[in-house]
Scaffold this active site. Structure first.
Site, PDB file in Angstrom:
ATOM      1  N   HIS A  69     -36.218-104.784 -76.396  1.00  0.00           N
ATOM      2  CA  HIS A  69     -35.867-104.085 -75.162  1.00  0.00           C
ATOM      3  C   HIS A  69     -36.794-104.501 -74.031  1.00  0.00           C
ATOM      4  O   HIS A  69     -37.965-104.792 -74.265  1.00  0.00           O
ATOM      5  CB  HIS A  69     -36.005-102.562 -75.337  1.00  0.00           C
ATOM      6  CG  HIS A  69     -35.288-102.027 -76.520  1.00  0.00           C
ATOM      7  ND1 HIS A  69     -35.948-101.629 -77.663  1.00  0.00           N
ATOM      8  CD2 HIS A  69     -33.971-101.848 -76.753  1.00  0.00           C
ATOM      9  CE1 HIS A  69     -35.055-101.200 -78.555  1.00  0.00           C
ATOM     10  NE2 HIS A  69     -33.844-101.335 -78.031  1.00  0.00           N
ATOM     11  N   HIS A  71     -38.907-102.956 -71.306  1.00  0.00           N
ATOM     12  CA  HIS A  71     -39.500-101.635 -71.072  1.00  0.00           C
ATOM     13  C   HIS A  71     -39.908-101.487 -69.614  1.00  0.00           C
ATOM     14  O   HIS A  71     -40.101-102.473 -68.899  1.00  0.00           O
ATOM     15  CB  HIS A  71     -40.676-101.410 -72.028  1.00  0.00           C
ATOM     16  CG  HIS A  71     -40.230-101.002 -73.396  1.00  0.00           C
ATOM     17  ND1 HIS A  71     -40.475 -99.754 -73.919  1.00  0.00           N
ATOM     18  CD2 HIS A  71     -39.536-101.673 -74.348  1.00  0.00           C
ATOM     19  CE1 HIS A  71     -39.963 -99.672 -75.139  1.00  0.00           C
ATOM     20  NE2 HIS A  71     -39.382-100.840 -75.417  1.00  0.00           N
ATOM     21  N   HIS A  87     -37.641 -97.464 -72.174  1.00  0.00           N
ATOM     22  CA  HIS A  87     -36.776 -98.594 -71.841  1.00  0.00           C
ATOM     23  C   HIS A  87     -36.517 -98.632 -70.334  1.00  0.00           C
ATOM     24  O   HIS A  87     -36.427 -97.597 -69.681  1.00  0.00           O
ATOM     25  CB  HIS A  87     -35.444 -98.488 -72.575  1.00  0.00           C
ATOM     26  CG  HIS A  87     -35.577 -98.587 -74.050  1.00  0.00           C
ATOM     27  ND1 HIS A  87     -34.497 -98.496 -74.893  1.00  0.00           N
ATOM     28  CD2 HIS A  87     -36.651 -98.783 -74.851  1.00  0.00           C
ATOM     29  CE1 HIS A  87     -34.898 -98.619 -76.137  1.00  0.00           C
ATOM     30  NE2 HIS A  87     -36.212 -98.787 -76.133  1.00  0.00           N
ATOM     31  N   HIS A  95     -29.244 -94.476 -74.271  1.00  0.00           N
ATOM     32  CA  HIS A  95     -29.501 -95.721 -74.977  1.00  0.00           C
ATOM     33  C   HIS A  95     -28.283 -96.230 -75.736  1.00  0.00           C
ATOM     34  O   HIS A  95     -27.561 -95.470 -76.355  1.00  0.00           O
ATOM     35  CB  HIS A  95     -30.640 -95.550 -75.990  1.00  0.00           C
ATOM     36  CG  HIS A  95     -30.847 -96.771 -76.831  1.00  0.00           C
ATOM     37  ND1 HIS A  95     -31.522 -97.862 -76.373  1.00  0.00           N
ATOM     38  CD2 HIS A  95     -30.396 -97.095 -78.053  1.00  0.00           C
ATOM     39  CE1 HIS A  95     -31.503 -98.794 -77.301  1.00  0.00           C
ATOM     40  NE2 HIS A  95     -30.821 -98.358 -78.341  1.00  0.00           N
ATOM     41  N   HIS A 104     -28.938 -98.468 -71.489  1.00  0.00           N
ATOM     42  CA  HIS A 104     -30.057 -98.673 -70.578  1.00  0.00           C
ATOM     43  C   HIS A 104     -29.963-100.101 -70.040  1.00  0.00           C
ATOM     44  O   HIS A 104     -29.452-100.995 -70.730  1.00  0.00           O
ATOM     45  CB  HIS A 104     -31.403 -98.559 -71.323  1.00  0.00           C
ATOM     46  CG  HIS A 104     -31.709 -97.219 -71.870  1.00  0.00           C
ATOM     47  ND1 HIS A 104     -32.478 -97.054 -73.001  1.00  0.00           N
ATOM     48  CD2 HIS A 104     -31.385 -95.970 -71.455  1.00  0.00           C
ATOM     49  CE1 HIS A 104     -32.620 -95.768 -73.263  1.00  0.00           C
ATOM     50  NE2 HIS A 104     -31.958 -95.098 -72.342  1.00  0.00           N
ATOM     51  N   ASP A 107     -31.625-102.535 -72.588  1.00  0.00           N
ATOM     52  CA  ASP A 107     -31.130-102.683 -73.961  1.00  0.00           C
ATOM     53  C   ASP A 107     -30.642-104.114 -74.199  1.00  0.00           C
ATOM     54  O   ASP A 107     -29.856-104.647 -73.422  1.00  0.00           O
ATOM     55  CB  ASP A 107     -29.978-101.711 -74.227  1.00  0.00           C
ATOM     56  CG  ASP A 107     -30.429-100.258 -74.287  1.00  0.00           C
ATOM     57  OD1 ASP A 107     -31.650-100.008 -74.327  1.00  0.00           O
ATOM     58  OD2 ASP A 107     -29.549 -99.375 -74.293  1.00  0.00           O
ATOM     59  N   HIS A 148     -39.520-104.285 -81.637  1.00  0.00           N
ATOM     60  CA  HIS A 148     -39.748-103.110 -82.478  1.00  0.00           C
ATOM     61  C   HIS A 148     -39.740-103.480 -83.965  1.00  0.00           C
ATOM     62  O   HIS A 148     -39.231-104.523 -84.357  1.00  0.00           O
ATOM     63  CB  HIS A 148     -38.677-102.050 -82.194  1.00  0.00           C
ATOM     64  CG  HIS A 148     -38.779-101.473 -80.819  1.00  0.00           C
ATOM     65  ND1 HIS A 148     -39.416-100.288 -80.556  1.00  0.00           N
ATOM     66  CD2 HIS A 148     -38.339-101.943 -79.621  1.00  0.00           C
ATOM     67  CE1 HIS A 148     -39.356-100.031 -79.258  1.00  0.00           C
ATOM     68  NE2 HIS A 148     -38.700-101.027 -78.674  1.00  0.00           N
ATOM     69  N   ARG A 165     -43.397-100.124 -82.004  1.00  0.00           N
ATOM     70  CA  ARG A 165     -43.469-101.353 -81.211  1.00  0.00           C
ATOM     71  C   ARG A 165     -44.461-102.292 -81.899  1.00  0.00           C
ATOM     72  O   ARG A 165     -45.611-101.918 -82.122  1.00  0.00           O
ATOM     73  CB  ARG A 165     -43.925-101.012 -79.802  1.00  0.00           C
ATOM     74  CG  ARG A 165     -42.992-100.001 -79.139  1.00  0.00           C
ATOM     75  CD  ARG A 165     -43.574 -99.412 -77.873  1.00  0.00           C
ATOM     76  NE  ARG A 165     -42.725 -98.335 -77.402  1.00  0.00           N
ATOM     77  CZ  ARG A 165     -42.757 -97.845 -76.174  1.00  0.00           C
ATOM     78  NH1 ARG A 165     -43.602 -98.332 -75.279  1.00  0.00           N
ATOM     79  NH2 ARG A 165     -41.945 -96.870 -75.827  1.00  0.00           N
TER      80      ARG A 165
END
Length: 181
Positions: A69, A71, A87, A95, A104, A107, A148, A165
């Site tokens: 993602h 962020h 995100h 999401h 998002h 994403d 992640h 993460r």
């Protein structure tokens, strides 16, 4: 003859100098590091017509699928990388690409890492930009690319159940070569 050779060489060198590429507003990079500060990947972002092409080359990560993602904050403080915030979501969506109220802007698809610890993700997003505007990853506090521990399920708000993460890289514009502005 020597003068002709020198003149030809001069033209060749000048031509090479003119063809060197210079960074523009349509590119960015992120060097991803793990919680121990070791480099584990590089991402390139290129703005093209209608969106941004993202290419992530990773190495040294656990095998399997991993959520990826953009962020909201351009900070990557190990070991948990929570400094990168949530995100990137300027549209205040939920999401996931499978979520009827999403996704998002940050994403992205999952990254698959092979048994050798390497993987590549090539994707396109029409939800982010590298230039000024509400969906620019270069807003006041910047943005980061995060990998992640687990796969993204593409529907569970706010993170897709993708877990901790494990790698983070600040998205930056490339520096111009010395002597160029």
């Amino acid at each position: 003859m020597r003068m002709v050779t020198m003149a030809a060489l001069g033209v060749l060198v000048a031509g090479c100098a003119l063809t060197q590429s210079t960074p523009t507003d349509n590119t960015a990079t992120a060097e991803l590091r793990d919680s121990g500060g070791q480099p584990v990947g590089t991402a390139t972002f290129t703005e093209v017509s209608g969106g941004v092409r993202i290419v992530l080359d990773a190495r040294g990560l656990p095998p399997g699928q991993h959520g990826v993602h953009v962020h909201a904050v351009g900070t990557c403080e190990p070991p948990a990388f929570t400094s990168a915030g949530g995100h990137f979501n300027p549209g205040q969506k939920e999401h996931g690409m499978l979520n009827p109220n999403g996704p998002h802007a940050g994403d992205l698809p999952n990254l698959t890492i092979g048994t050798d610890g390497a993987g590549r993700l090539e994707t396109f997003s029409e939800r982010i930009t590298l230039t000024a505007g509400p969906n620019s990853v270069f807003d006041a506090d910047g943005s980061a690319l995060v990998v992640h521990a687990g796969p993204d399920d593409f529907k569970t708000d706010p993170t897709g159940n993708s877990g901790n993460r494990i790698a983070c890289g600040i998205i930056v514009k490339p520096s111009p070569p010395p002597g160029r502005t």
